[in-house]
Scaffold this active site. Sequence first.
Site, PDB file in Angstrom:
ATOM      1  CD  GLU A   3     -17.717  -6.541  13.956  1.00  0.00           C
ATOM      2  OE1 GLU A   3     -17.579  -5.395  13.510  1.00  0.00           O
ATOM      3  OE2 GLU A   3     -16.866  -7.433  13.809  1.00  0.00           O
ATOM      4  NE  ARG A 289     -10.405  -9.178  20.943  1.00  0.00           N
ATOM      5  CZ  ARG A 289     -10.183  -9.703  22.137  1.00  0.00           C
ATOM      6  NH1 ARG A 289      -9.148 -10.474  22.347  1.00  0.00           N
ATOM      7  NH2 ARG A 289     -10.994  -9.442  23.133  1.00  0.00           N
TER       8      ARG A 289
END
Length: 301
Positions: A3, A289
């Site tokens: 990320e 997810r």
Amino acid sequence: MPELPEVEVVRAGVEPAVTGARVTAVEVFEPRSLRRHDPLTGPFAPQLEGHRLLGAVRRGKFLWLPIDTGRALVIHLGMSGQVLLREPGSEADRQLRIRLHLEHPDHGELWLNFADQRIFGSMAIDRMQPTGDGLPGGYAGAGTGAWSGLIPDQVAHIARDLIDPDFGTDAALAALARRGSGIKRVLLDQTWVSGIGNIYADEALFAAGLHYEQPASSLSRTEGIRLLDAVRTVLMRALAEGGTSFDAQYVNVNGQSGYFSHSLAVYGRQGTACPRCGTLLVREQFMNRSSHLCPVCQRLH
DNA sequence: AATGTTTCCTGGGTGC
DNA sequence: TGCACCCAGGAAACAT
């Protein structure tokens, strides 16, 4: 799973190696790693070979290296991408997909290896366009040049991230109020605020005391500001950790060694005690997810 | 238009 | 020990 903090470590790591370096050769071992390269703009390798790289810029999870042709090499790590700087002749890294041979006036010859197990990441040559607001396209460290006010075509729709000094808080809060979907879905939307993935979304929601399904539009202005602050804090903390363990010679961003997992409060910690109240953390399915949260500290309201 | 779902990928881990 | 599964998710494409 890189990320923003992991990508920034890569950016900072490659910046001194690529700035001013000439690309002498390009090897593409896996054509699928060029999925995001538009062949209509010309072939990949010839647009690099013989040309000079000018810097390293990042917006959210996108990284690009401006080229002296006015275009840029756009790099996205996807789920498992790694950028590794290696001595010429070194043994090939596992899942090596693309290799650039670089020649730097100060540092000599170097290989820039792009390894990627799952091939969700990519390299591409892209055209540049002016940023709509005339402000820098992304964070470029100390680097600057004619490319500063430009952004690659395929990154133009990506929002500024929370550590970008030109991030517009008011516009982000206004957009939040118009979104009816769950707050985690919005956090993961890179066109709203970029750089956040599943891990730091869970971490920020925990820090802000919010449930992932809380409708975005139901947040008060105060809660919205608190959430943005939480995201920024989580990202900055990870960045500080990454900066300390960073090896300038080998930029390694992986789910294992290079990943900043020491500071995670909830992600992957289901079944352990909530650091705030001691309740057992849980893991739930959301958007195909996993979401990790404290059922007491993060209630729907 | 905005929101929800599917697709692309592979190797490390798991369970039998 | 071997082998068939399962699982991780970033972001675009696609569907509703």
